[in-house]
Design a protein around this motif. Structure first.
Motif, PDB file in Angstrom:
ATOM      1  N   THR A   1      43.994  29.171  44.091  1.00  0.00           N
ATOM      2  CA  THR A   1      43.921  30.630  44.123  1.00  0.00           C
ATOM      3  C   THR A   1      42.529  31.077  44.541  1.00  0.00           C
ATOM      4  N   ARG A   2      41.502  30.402  44.016  1.00  0.00           N
ATOM      5  CA  ARG A   2      40.132  30.727  44.396  1.00  0.00           C
ATOM      6  C   ARG A   2      39.915  30.546  45.902  1.00  0.00           C
ATOM      7  N   LYS A   3      40.533  29.514  46.468  1.00  0.00           N
ATOM      8  CA  LYS A   3      40.384  29.255  47.898  1.00  0.00           C
ATOM      9  C   LYS A   3      41.168  30.244  48.752  1.00  0.00           C
ATOM     10  N   THR A   4      42.058  30.985  48.125  1.00  0.00           N
ATOM     11  CA  THR A   4      42.926  31.919  48.843  1.00  0.00           C
ATOM     12  C   THR A   4      42.397  33.359  48.798  1.00  0.00           C
ATOM     13  N   VAL A   5      41.770  33.716  47.689  1.00  0.00           N
ATOM     14  CA  VAL A   5      41.352  35.103  47.471  1.00  0.00           C
ATOM     15  C   VAL A   5      40.024  35.390  48.172  1.00  0.00           C
ATOM     16  N   LYS A   6      39.991  36.451  48.930  1.00  0.00           N
ATOM     17  CA  LYS A   6      38.767  36.888  49.592  1.00  0.00           C
ATOM     18  C   LYS A   6      37.790  37.442  48.554  1.00  0.00           C
ATOM     19  N   ASP A   7      36.510  37.197  48.755  1.00  0.00           N
ATOM     20  CA  ASP A   7      35.450  37.691  47.858  1.00  0.00           C
ATOM     21  C   ASP A   7      35.656  37.209  46.428  1.00  0.00           C
ATOM     22  N   ILE A   8      36.086  35.951  46.280  1.00  0.00           N
ATOM     23  CA  ILE A   8      36.411  35.426  44.951  1.00  0.00           C
ATOM     24  C   ILE A   8      35.190  35.397  44.028  1.00  0.00           C
ATOM     25  N   ASP A   9      34.014  35.153  44.567  1.00  0.00           N
ATOM     26  CA  ASP A   9      32.830  35.109  43.711  1.00  0.00           C
ATOM     27  C   ASP A   9      32.537  36.481  43.111  1.00  0.00           C
TER      28      ASP A   9
ATOM     29  N   LYS B   1      41.958  21.873  52.080  1.00  0.00           N
ATOM     30  CA  LYS B   1      41.979  22.901  51.031  1.00  0.00           C
ATOM     31  C   LYS B   1      42.824  22.479  49.845  1.00  0.00           C
TER      32      LYS B   1
ATOM     33  N   ILE C   1      46.826  37.768  44.576  1.00  0.00           N
ATOM     34  CA  ILE C   1      47.693  37.139  45.570  1.00  0.00           C
ATOM     35  C   ILE C   1      49.135  37.546  45.289  1.00  0.00           C
TER      36      ILE C   1
END
Length: 222
Positions: free
Chosen positions: A203-211, A85, A17
């Motif tokens: 940050t996890r909720k913001t980043v695409k493909d976090i898993d 969120k 981010i």
């Protein structure tokens, strides 16, 4: 105490981010508090639950407790405006379970009600951690909350109308106590660990493909 894994993981995922976004999280978290929390009991109209959540987010209340003993529901995302969120929502299927949880965590139970021993909002004591309970639109808080309450607070009114919609009441009370809290010497801020935990969460909720990104990180540290 800082958890080395959490810090390293946070540093890693924050690289996905912008620095402006990272700073925005820090700025918002400086104003977050768990000194007060809010509980809403069996609110039938979904938009009121969502509106209260939005009010909590706007004025820095980190946790919202939702009792769904009679009316199970999902948050109205349109009205919550994304607040779901950023606010932690604790769900309970009974009033007793919610009250017990809050008391175990050190909160006084404060019923928002024009009770005979109720304190006007402007004189309400903000020094101790408190859970503010709001009830249904028609019948107010249950007898269970009233009996368990450690105190009461109400909004003084000067007109013919004797009550406000729950979302309006919550907005007035939360704004007042949140502003007073920040002007006080009370230690109301989140702990260092709580801030780190929320930075990771947000940050996890913001980043695409976090898993997928997390899995790559874990493969690198094992």
């Amino acid at each position: 105490m800082k958890n080395t894994f959490d810090i390293d993981y946070l540093t890693y995922i924050e690289s996905f981010i912008t620095e402006d976004r990272q700073q925005r999280f820090l700025d918002v978290l400086k104003n977050r508090t768990k000194h007060f929390t809010v509980a809403i009991e069996d609110v039938f109209q979904l938009h009121n639950t969502s509106a209260v959540m939005r009010t909590c987010e706007v004025f820095g209340i980190q946790e919202l407790n939702v009792i769904e003993e009679r009316f199970g529901k999902d948050i109205d995302k349109e009205i919550a405006m994304g607040a779901q969120k950023w606010v932690d929502v604790n769900r309970f299927n009974s009033t007793a379970a919610c009250i017990n949880n809050l008391k175990e965590r050190g909160y006084k139970i404060i019923a928002t009600s024009p009770h005979e021993s109720s304190s006007p909002l402007d004189t309400f004591d903000i020094t101790e951690p408190a859970a503010l309970f709001f009830g249904t639109e028609k019948s107010g808080l249950s007898d269970e909350v009233i009996k368990a309450a450690d105190g009461f607070v109400h909004i003084p009114m000067a007109g013919f109308t004797e009550s406000l919609n729950i979302s309006n009441s919550a907005a007035i009370i939360i704004q007042d106590i949140a502003n007073r809290l920040r002007q006080s010497d009370i230690k109301w801020n989140l702990s260092e660990k709580e801030i780190i935990d929320k930075r990771i969460d947000w940050t996890r909720k913001t980043v695409k493909d976090i898993d997928f990104i997390t899995q790559k990180y874990l493969e690198g540290v094992v």
